[in-house]
Write a protein that holds these residues in place. Structure first.
Motif, PDB file in Angstrom:
ATOM      1  N   UNK A 157       0.830  -1.202   0.000  1.00 26.09           N
ATOM      2  CA  UNK A 157       0.000   0.000   0.000  1.00 26.09           C
ATOM      3  C   UNK A 157       0.864   1.252   0.000  1.00 26.09           C
ATOM      4  N   UNK A 158       0.380   2.300  -0.657  1.00 29.24           N
ATOM      5  CA  UNK A 158       1.044   3.599  -0.654  1.00 29.24           C
ATOM      6  C   UNK A 158       0.078   4.661  -0.138  1.00 29.24           C
ATOM      7  N   UNK A 159       0.629   5.714   0.465  1.00 24.72           N
ATOM      8  CA  UNK A 159      -0.178   6.871   0.851  1.00 24.72           C
ATOM      9  C   UNK A 159      -0.145   7.863  -0.309  1.00 24.72           C
ATOM     10  N   UNK A 160      -1.318   8.168  -0.843  1.00 20.70           N
ATOM     11  CA  UNK A 160      -1.425   9.085  -1.976  1.00 20.70           C
ATOM     12  C   UNK A 160      -2.606  10.005  -1.799  1.00 20.70           C
ATOM     13  N   UNK A 161      -2.357  11.299  -1.922  1.00 20.48           N
ATOM     14  CA  UNK A 161      -3.403  12.311  -1.783  1.00 20.48           C
ATOM     15  C   UNK A 161      -4.152  12.167  -0.463  1.00 20.48           C
ATOM     16  N   UNK A 162      -3.420  11.863   0.594  1.00 23.38           N
ATOM     17  CA  UNK A 162      -4.008  11.780   1.917  1.00 23.38           C
ATOM     18  C   UNK A 162      -4.822  10.529   2.191  1.00 23.38           C
ATOM     19  N   UNK A 163      -4.697   9.517   1.334  1.00 19.24           N
ATOM     20  CA  UNK A 163      -5.455   8.279   1.519  1.00 19.24           C
ATOM     21  C   UNK A 163      -4.609   7.071   1.171  1.00 19.24           C
ATOM     22  N   UNK A 164      -5.208   5.900   1.311  1.00 15.45           N
ATOM     23  CA  UNK A 164      -4.521   4.634   1.006  1.00 15.45           C
ATOM     24  C   UNK A 164      -4.834   4.215  -0.429  1.00 15.45           C
ATOM     25  N   UNK A 165      -3.842   3.642  -1.096  1.00 18.32           N
ATOM     26  CA  UNK A 165      -4.057   3.074  -2.420  1.00 18.32           C
ATOM     27  C   UNK A 165      -3.090   1.926  -2.616  1.00 18.32           C
ATOM     28  N   UNK A 166      -3.456   0.974  -3.453  1.00 19.84           N
ATOM     29  CA  UNK A 166      -2.524  -0.115  -3.770  1.00 19.84           C
ATOM     30  C   UNK A 166      -1.268   0.464  -4.408  1.00 19.84           C
ATOM     31  N   UNK A 167      -0.115   0.034  -3.927  1.00 17.30           N
ATOM     32  CA  UNK A 167       1.153   0.520  -4.474  1.00 17.30           C
ATOM     33  C   UNK A 167       1.363  -0.071  -5.860  1.00 17.30           C
ATOM     34  N   UNK A 168       1.821   0.746  -6.770  1.00 16.73           N
ATOM     35  CA  UNK A 168       2.059   0.303  -8.148  1.00 16.73           C
ATOM     36  C   UNK A 168       3.481  -0.194  -8.317  1.00 16.73           C
TER      37      UNK A 168
END
Length: 382
Positions: A371-382
């Motif tokens: 997981x990555x932190x993106x734009x203040x939220x969680x997202x699957x890491x690419x």
């Protein structure tokens, strides 16, 4: 079934219990709803109300204690649950050092402990005491391998490590050091801090001076934020990795823009919309989150799900144990331990459990996603 709620003070510990009338199975719960580990303990305490009040033909009573994040209070609570409440099993404590401190006492009493803690040290290496412990979080090595794979792909050659100075941080350093050596990555800074510390300026300056390609923070709950925000304030621009101990909404709230870009491996609960419907845990996690939001008006941290999964494990094992012994007896507790150890393909909120006599965590790679932190939220890491 008519339910009633009691609140009493027991030797300085707050005891909250939902009591079904004529309960036949008694489950103790020890959480850190106050103190430095409260961001972990609060969702765990709250989740108790979502656990089954009836399992098979048996009614269940949950007796919940707050240890205020104090390992000594954890021992006191566990002893009370065993000697005064005659519990059949215990869920908790919230913190790794707290859990390590109670193993001796649950083993002596023959009471199964379902430990929702980070460190694998509660179940490894397996021995006659730890055979009474079952861990409801991913072992450190499963999480660490995902982080290491990302580091290798990203060209990381040097790492700074900063972790809490307790079993959680120490076991993470042990596991990560072995993986780093095997993958040609050098740990060039190695620092510790305490969960209650208000500053890590000295430690972070040493890491900054070493100038590693990346930093790994090994801490759970709120304390995971401090090293990262301090490093960013001091001008560190490299990649920062976190363990599954940082997998909670407050990590994002407290860290703000300073935790943007963080990489961690943790539960699929953080990124459910991105998880395929075919993943068996998605349905269970969705149901848990919905129940928690309905009860409390907010989304739970993954730490609460660790207690929910403990309930699922007990829900499967208790009817089996009841076939051979009566709740409230040492024979029932032994049978419960044996049946927890036989858990096979049990779908939980964060993965699938397969326990064996040598593996009392039971997770495989289905128990984590990158997981990555993106734009203040969680997202699957690419």
């Amino acid at each position: 079934m008519k339910m009633k709620t009691m609140l009493m003070v027991l030797s300085g510990l707050f005891l909250t219990a939902s009591l079904p009338s004529h309960a036949q199975v008694r489950i103790g719960v020890v959480s850190s709803a106050t103190g430095p580990t409260a961001l972990v303990g609060i969702p765990q305490k709250n989740t108790v109300a979502l656990l089954p009040a009836k399992i098979g033909d048996l009614t269940v009573e949950y007796i919940a204690l707050d240890d205020a994040s104090d390992p000594t209070a954890s021992v006191t609570a566990v002893k009370k649950l065993i000697s005064e409440q005659n519990v059949d099993a215990i869920i908790g404590p919230s913190g790794s050092p707290n859990a390590m401190g109670v193993i001796q006492f649950i083993a002596e009493a023959g009471v199964p402990l379902l430990a929702p803690v980070g460190t694998a040290a509660v179940v490894t290496p397996m021995d006659d005491k730890k055979k009474w412990v079952f861990k409801t979080t991913q072992n450190d090595d499963i999480i660490a391998k995902a982080l290491m794979e990302h580091m290798v792909k990203s060209g990381v050659k040097t790492v700074g490590f900063i972790g809490v100075g307790d079993p959680y941080g120490e076991n993470w350093h042990k596991v990560f050091s072995a993986l780093a050596a095997a993958n040609g990555i050098q740990i060039i800074a190695n620092e510790r801090f305490q969960r209650q510390d208000a500053s890590v300026t000295g430690q972070s300056l040493k890491i900054l001076g070493a100038n590693p390609d990346a930093v790994l923070v090994a801490a759970a709950g709120g304390p995971a934020v401090l090293p990262q925000t301090t490093l960013r304030d001091q001008g560190y621009t490299g990649r920062i990795y976190q363990t599954h101990g940082a997998a909670l909404p407050d990590f994002l709230k407290l860290g703000g823009k300073k935790v943007e870009g963080t990489i961690l491996a943790a539960s699929l609960m953080l990124v459910l919309p991105e998880i395929a419907d075919s993943n068996p845990s998605k349905k269970v996690a969705t149901e848990y989150i919905a129940a928690y939001e309905k009860a409390y008006g907010s989304r739970p941290a993954t730490f609460g799900a660790n207690v929910y999964d403990a309930g699922l494990l007990l829900q499967q094992a208790i009817p089996l144990a009841a076939k051979t012994a009566k709740p409230g007896t040492k024979e029932f507790r032994a049978a419960l331990r044996d049946n927890l150890e036989r858990t096979s393909e049990l779908i939980g909120t964060q993965g699938v459990y397969n326990m064996t006599k040598d593996d009392h965590s039971g997770f495989d790679e289905r128990g984590r996603v990158l997981i990555a932190v993106k734009d203040g939220g969680w997202t699957l890491a690419k």
